[in-house]
Enzyme design. Structure first.
Site, PDB file in Angstrom:
ATOM      1  N   CYS A  44       0.914  -1.113  -0.024  1.00  0.00           N
ATOM      2  CA  CYS A  44      -0.001   0.128   0.021  1.00  0.00           C
ATOM      3  C   CYS A  44       0.743   1.360   0.004  1.00  0.00           C
ATOM      4  O   CYS A  44       0.486   2.073  -0.758  1.00  0.00           O
ATOM      5  CB  CYS A  44      -0.849   0.046   1.202  1.00  0.00           C
ATOM      6  SG  CYS A  44      -1.854   1.462   1.258  1.00  0.00           S
TER       7      CYS A  44
ATOM      8  N   CYS B  10      -3.920  -3.260   6.364  1.00  0.00           N
ATOM      9  CA  CYS B  10      -3.874  -1.743   5.980  1.00  0.00           C
ATOM     10  C   CYS B  10      -4.933  -1.521   5.363  1.00  0.00           C
ATOM     11  O   CYS B  10      -5.607  -1.927   4.397  1.00  0.00           O
ATOM     12  CB  CYS B  10      -2.665  -1.653   5.007  1.00  0.00           C
ATOM     13  SG  CYS B  10      -2.531  -0.115   4.099  1.00  0.00           S
TER      14      CYS B  10
END
Length: 434
Positions: free
Chosen positions: A127, A243
């Site tokens: 990410c 995440c």
């Protein structure tokens, strides 16, 4: 989110500044910094410190996931409200941008694919690489006209703020990037250092980023938040989930995207079938395998995708869990190129970790012709796992990372000499071993 009092809301390329508050009347010569905020204490204090430095600060909240959790709650909504309240307190503009589509294609789809192939991905690293330090950086610099981006990561670089601001006018030619590479350095707080999660970001992104918390310890950051009155943020507990997706029951969550594929738990010692499971992708190396009818604790030591077998061993320190060598895919070097010593000699001494808070382990790395790396550790480590990242360090510098693709023999299969040495050097005195 939106409504009265919001100083700005952005969605995918739209810019809509709000009422003409004090920030908009400040001199245009001041440096403009877009600070990524999450609703947590670290990004809140990062924004506070930037404001105190006299910069024009714009807070940007990313929405990367829009599905409800098991309780029917979209946790990002509360995060967004907390981040917006922070901006009202600091009297700075607030923007929200959605990268849900990008996150799905660049992070989540890859996560599901990795699990299906028997590996254990790290979505936090992916990410940062593909969303925060790529999509968000582009949005900040191109759409908001920022001179730099900032985040609440605990990390440092080899350049000061003014050098970061100069990057926009200098440009990013390959010669400049190669000859004057910016280094990614560990944070002053060794317990909170987050360079591990930044080990795949590009040199280009690093050159445009400020890490305001890099010189501070976590306890001082919390004190600054309390003094600034960020009580609504201090009450929050730190997120420990996937995440931008949050804390969930992993088995239930992943089975929404992958069909169950039943298989057997098999003893690594004698091949005995110990029980059954719903799918090899539900387990990672080193994890406790909850096998019905077993009084002792058994742990996952290997997986065979073709047969669906998950191999297990008794005891958390079983030698089948430990390896002292592994290979990676082509390493992403923060400086773009491998260290000069490694290019010159083909081998180099450095340090390694594959989990955020594990102690660094000394190692020798060998650069292969295809840019993959062989990592030989000075001592075996527990449960290195394909799909995780081997993050490399030289002193305080994070050099970069490569995804683990292959493991060396476990101490259980490495021969009597290595097994005997493992008994002496690794196992605690009170641990028994086969």
């Amino acid at each position: 989110p939106g409504g009265p009092g919001w100083s700005g809301v952005c969605r995918r390329g739209e810019r809509r500044p709000g009422p003409g508050r004090g920030w908009w009347r400040m001199s245009s010569s001041l440096r403009r910094v877009a600070c990524a905020v999450s609703g947590g204490v670290d990004s809140a204090v990062a924004a506070l410190l930037l404001r105190r430095r006299g910069y024009q600060v714009m807070d940007v909240f990313m929405k990367n996931w829009d599905m409800l959790d098991e309780r029917g709650i979209c946790t990002s909504d509360q995060d967004c409200r907390d981040a917006h309240q922070l901006c009202e307190m600091l009297d700075i503009p607030f923007y929200q941008v959605s990268f849900v589509k990008e996150y799905w294609h660049e992070v989540f789809s890859n996560l599901v694919k990795e699990y299906e192939m028997g590996r254990t991905p790290n979505p936090d690293i992916t990410c940062n690489k593909n969303i925060k330090f790529k999509c968000l950086l582009h949005f900040a610099m191109e759409m908001l006209g920022a001179d730099a981006m900032a985040t609440g990561h605990y990390a440092r670089t080899s350049q000061g703020d003014e050098e970061v601001f100069q990057q926009k006018s200098i440009g990013n030619t390959e010669d400049i990037l190669h000859n004057h590479a910016v280094k990614l350095l560990k944070a002053a707080d060794p317990q909170k250092d987050q360079t591990f999660f930044l080990s795949q970001i590009s040199q280009r992104a690093l050159r445009h980023t400020i890490f305001p918390l890099g010189e501070f310890r976590k306890n001082l950051v919390k004190e600054m938040a309390a003094e600034a009155g960020f009580h609504h943020i201090l009450k929050r507990k730190e997120s420990m989930g996937i995440c931008f997706i949050g804390e969930r029951n992993f088995e239930n969550f992943i089975l929404e995207y992958l069909e169950p594929r039943p298989g057997n738990f098999v003893s690594i010692e004698d091949g005995k079938i110990m029980g059954t499971h719903k799918g090899w992708f539900l387990f990672t190396l080193g994890q406790r395998a909850r096998i019905g009818g077993q009084r002792d604790a058994w742990f996952v030591v290997d997986k065979e995708i073709k047969t669906g077998d998950v191999f297990v061993a008794p005891g958390t320190c079983h030698p089948a869990l430990y390896r002292n060598s592994l290979e990676t895919d082509p390493v992403h070097w923060i400086a773009q190129n491998p260290p000069a010593e490694l290019l010159r000699d083909g081998v180099m001494q450095c340090s390694f970790r594959f989990q955020h808070q594990m102690p660094l382990v000394q190692c020798q790395i060998t650069l292969n012709a295809d840019s993959t790396v062989l990592v030989n550790l000075v001592k075996p480590v527990r449960a290195p796992t394909p799909g995780q990242y081997a993050v490399l360090y030289k002193d305080d510098e994070c050099l970069g990372s490569g995804k683990i693709t292959k493991l060396g023999l476990s101490m259980y299969k490495a021969g009597e000499d290595k097994l005997a040495n493992f008994r002496r050097s690794v196992l605690p005195d009170n641990e028994s071993m086969p």
